[in-house]
Structures are given as structure tokens and as C-alpha cells.
Design a protein around this motif. Structure first.
Motif, PDB file in Angstrom:
ATOM      1  N   PRO A  58       0.834  -1.206   0.000  1.00 41.85           N
ATOM      2  CA  PRO A  58       0.000   0.000   0.000  1.00 41.85           C
ATOM      3  C   PRO A  58       0.865   1.251   0.000  1.00 41.85           C
ATOM      4  CG  PRO A  58       0.003  -1.017   2.174  1.00 41.85           C
ATOM      5  CD  PRO A  58       0.705  -1.972   1.260  1.00 41.85           C
ATOM      6  N   LYS A  78      -8.630   0.849  -2.669  1.00 45.54           N
ATOM      7  CA  LYS A  78      -8.465   0.169  -1.393  1.00 45.54           C
ATOM      8  C   LYS A  78      -8.303  -1.332  -1.566  1.00 45.54           C
ATOM      9  CE  LYS A  78     -10.727  -0.564   3.068  1.00 45.54           C
ATOM     10  NZ  LYS A  78     -11.926  -0.250   3.912  1.00 45.54           N
ATOM     11  N   ASP A  79      -9.111  -1.944  -2.433  1.00 43.32           N
ATOM     12  CA  ASP A  79      -9.133  -3.399  -2.590  1.00 43.32           C
ATOM     13  C   ASP A  79      -8.487  -3.795  -3.907  1.00 43.32           C
ATOM     14  OD1 ASP A  79     -10.672  -3.880  -0.169  1.00 43.32           O
ATOM     15  OD2 ASP A  79     -12.357  -2.991  -1.265  1.00 43.32           O
ATOM     16  N   LYS A  81     -13.419   1.624  -4.045  1.00 44.43           N
ATOM     17  CA  LYS A  81     -13.121   2.812  -3.246  1.00 44.43           C
ATOM     18  C   LYS A  81     -11.774   3.365  -3.683  1.00 44.43           C
ATOM     19  CE  LYS A  81     -15.757   1.575   0.902  1.00 44.43           C
ATOM     20  NZ  LYS A  81     -15.690   1.346   2.367  1.00 44.43           N
ATOM     21  N   GLY A  82     -11.779   4.572  -4.226  1.00 42.49           N
ATOM     22  CA  GLY A  82     -10.539   5.200  -4.655  1.00 42.49           C
ATOM     23  C   GLY A  82     -10.675   5.873  -5.998  1.00 42.49           C
ATOM     24  N   PHE A 129      -3.696   3.014  -0.048  1.00 43.56           N
ATOM     25  CA  PHE A 129      -4.356   2.310  -1.137  1.00 43.56           C
ATOM     26  C   PHE A 129      -3.317   1.688  -2.068  1.00 43.56           C
ATOM     27  CE2 PHE A 129      -8.877   4.299  -1.315  1.00 43.56           C
ATOM     28  CZ  PHE A 129      -9.044   4.021   0.024  1.00 43.56           C
ATOM     29  N   SER A 173      -5.237   8.147   6.360  1.00 44.23           N
ATOM     30  CA  SER A 173      -5.568   6.746   6.126  1.00 44.23           C
ATOM     31  C   SER A 173      -7.024   6.445   6.467  1.00 44.23           C
ATOM     32  CB  SER A 173      -4.648   5.835   6.950  1.00 44.23           C
ATOM     33  OG  SER A 173      -4.883   6.005   8.334  1.00 44.23           O
ATOM     34  N   SER A 231     -12.424   9.250   3.554  1.00 48.06           N
ATOM     35  CA  SER A 231     -13.129   8.549   2.483  1.00 48.06           C
ATOM     36  C   SER A 231     -12.846   9.233   1.151  1.00 48.06           C
ATOM     37  CB  SER A 231     -14.634   8.558   2.750  1.00 48.06           C
ATOM     38  OG  SER A 231     -15.338   7.922   1.694  1.00 48.06           O
TER      39      SER A 231
END
Length: 343
Positions: free
Chosen positions: A90, A123-124, A139-140, A237, A276, A279
Motif C-alpha cells: 500500500p 483500497k481493494d 473505493k478510490g 491504497f 488513512s 473517504s
């Protein structure tokens, strides 16, 4: 004499020690451009791709991805392929710049190629899906190089088209409208496909500002695609790239991905924010446009070449002419029957 030599050696040793403290180690930080910007090797993918077989240290692959000596091919020029490459570590850097060298090419002509390439900071990781090979509702940040136009209404623009989307996990990428309703900005990126040289894209995120630039013509000159403020992205991320083909196809190749840490001055109050935990958010979205239903049925997403269009028009005209001739013959036949009854 011996005393002087010993003294000289001591002085040299002291000088080397002082020099080691005063000069940063350039082996661990490659400098390019601004001398205060440093290459983050743990987030970068560069040739030669060292590793055994299909493995590259610090990077993972999914789908149809293939590693060669000169590039990482996310999809080949074949239908229904999907591939991705993801950094394992990350990124905890607050301000960064990502340079992506890539190449999109294939046998398709006219508009018969697709679907495109995506660059991610999310994020994922390692999750396949329908958004250029990766998951939806992420997300991102997603940057999409869309090479095939799916919509011809108010959302229409020329392709290839580069757009950015900031997602907090609740937005859906609308393929049928080329992501128009959820993009924060975008630009036409004409001429990046099927060229002899590779294309370079620079994504800079610094102080809540997202700037994307392209070098399509291989002139070592950046051309700004867009520059938007009010963008908030968390730290921690992952960087990645993915691509997908459907009924249409292309080779989608990644040659390198280089991440640089940007050194910027910040207010003291900024240090109290835990980036961190924030959102992903964007204050600005592209102006809203009316939804128009896309064609449905057999003619959905069909793109006609001039030859096919001429053939279609010819068949329609020929069919119309046949109908007119048949109608005239039927009319004359009935007229003759009416005359016989009269006599």
C-alpha cells in the motif's frame, strides 16, 4: 613520514564519513525532474522484470495477464479476455505522481476494437470485475482509457477517451454511457492506438489536486488532459492496472509504472488529519446530462463501416423498389378484373 601518512589517512577517513552524512544515497531514491521528487521503487514496475516465470517481486497478476521481457500484456488481441497487475504494498505517501508507459494495439480497424485500459489507486486489489477487468463499486481513483464508444446521445465524444472517477464504494460505472455521469473530468485522447511508439501518462495527486497529462506523440512534451481540485484520496491504497476485451479486442500492454513521492510544504494543522481514515471524495463532477436510452435488440452497439452502410442502404432501396413493382402489378391486375365485370 609515517606520522604524516597516518594523519592523512585519518583526515581522509573523517572526510568520507562527513560526506556520507551530507549526501543522500542515490541508490535508494532515483531522482528525475524536480530534484525533490523521489522514485518509490516498492511501488514501481520497470524493466527488466526480474523474477522466476510469471512472477515479479512486489507485484501480483490476475486473469489472462502474460509477462514478457519487454512488456506485461494484460489482454491479448482476442475476445473475452481480462487481466490485471497489482502492487503488493500500500502507498502511504500523501503526495505522489504516477508515470505509466503503455501501448494499445491490435488488428481491429475503424471502430472494431476495444474495450480499454484502466489505471487504479484503490483500497481493494486483485478483484476481477466488469469495469475494464476490475471490480465495480470500488473505493478510490479509477482512470479509464475507453477505446470503444457505447453511446451516441448527449454523452457522445470521440474515442479513445480518458476519464477519471472518484468512488467511495457507492457509484456504479455505467458502461452503456461510457461513465459520463460519474466522471470528475475527461478528455479525448485521439491517436494513442496502433502507433509505433508507446504512450506515456502522468497522474499527479498533490494537495487535493488531481492533474492528468499525456504524451501521445512521443515528443517528450506533456499535454494536459484535465486539472481538478477538491479531490480527497486516502493513503494506504494500492496501485494497479487492468484491461478487458469483449466481442471486440486489442492488445493492452504495460511497459512500466513509476511512482514518485512529491515533496511539498504543508500547514501545521494538516498534520493532525489521519489521511488513512478519510473517504475518497470529489467536490466536482462533470455537468449532468440527460439520460437517453440506448438502442436495444439486435442492433445494440453495432458500428457500421461505409461498405456495410452502403450495402444496407442498397438492400433497403432494392426492397422498396420490389414492393413498388409488386404493388403496381397487383393494382393493374385488379383493374383488369374490374373491366371484365363491367363488360
Amino acid at each position: 613520514m609515517v606520522s604524516k601518512m597516518a594523519t592523512f589517512r585519518v583526515l581522509v577517513h573523517v572526510a568520507l564519513v562527513l560526506l556520507s552524512f551530507s549526501v543522500p544515497c542515490i541508490d535508494s531514491r532515483e531522482r528525475e525532474g524536480n530534484p525533490r521528487d523521489y522514485l518509490k521503487r516498492e511501488h514501481s514496475l520497470v524493466k527488466p522484470y526480474t523474477g522466476s516465470g510469471m512472477s515479479i517481486p512486489l507485484w501480483d497478476f490476475t486473469g489472462n495477464t502474460m509477462v514478457t521481457n519487454n512488456f506485461v500484456r494484460l489482454t491479448a488481441d482476442r475476445q473475452t479476455q481480462r487481466g490485471a497487475i497489482w502492487n503488493k504494498i500500500p502507498c502511504n505517501v500523501r503526495d505522489w505522481e504516477l508515470h505509466v508507459h503503455f501501448k494499445i494495439h491490435g488488428k481491429g480497424r475503424g471502430t472494431l476494437f476495444g474495450d480499454g485500459l484502466a489505471i487504479w489507486y484503490v483500497k481493494d486489489r486483485m478483484e476481477e470485475g466488469q469495469v475494464f477487468g476490475s471490480r465495480d463499486y470500488y473505493k478510490g481513483l479509477g482512470l479509464f482509457i475507453d477505446t470503444y464508444s457505447n453511446h451516441n446521445g448527449p454523452h457522445n465524444h470521440r474515442h479513445p477517451y480518458l476519464s477519471a472517477q472518484i468512488n467511495n464504494g457507492t457509484w456504479k460505472y455505467d458502461h452503456d454511457r461510457d461513465g459520463t455521469h460519474t466522471e470528475v473530468a475527461g478528455c479525448e485522447a485521439l491517436g494513442l492506438r496502433n502507433v509505433d511508439h508507446d504512450t506515456t501518462m502522468a497522474i499527479r495527486y498533490s494537495q487535493d489536486r488531481l492533474t492528468v497529462m499525456l504524451d501521445i506523440d512521443n515528443k517528450n512534451e506533456w499535454k494536459e488532459c484535465f486539472d481538478v481540485t477538491g479531490i480527497r484520496l486516502p493513503t494506504g491504497f494500492f496501485f494497479g492496472a487492468s484491461a478487458q476485451t469483449g466481442q471486440l479486442a486489442d492488445n493492452h500492454d504495460i511497459l512500466s509504472m513509476k511512482v514518485y513521492e512529491l515533496e511539498v510544504s504543508r500547514a501545521e494543522a494538516d498534520g493532525s488529519v489521519d489521511y488513512s481514515k478519510i473517504s475518497p471524495q470529489a467536490d466536482f463532477f462533470a455537468p449532468p446530462r440527460d439520460h437517453i436510452d440506448d438502442p436495444s435488440g439486435a442492433f445494440k452497439n453495432i458500428s457500421l463501416s461505409w461498405g456495410k452502410l452502403f450495402l444496407l442502404i442498397f438492400c433497403v432501396c432494392l426492397g422498396g423498389l420490389v414492393c413498388i413493382i409488386v404493388g403496381v402489378l397487383v393494382f393493374q391486375k385488379r383493374q383488369e378484373q374490374n373491366r371484365k365485370r363491367f363488360y
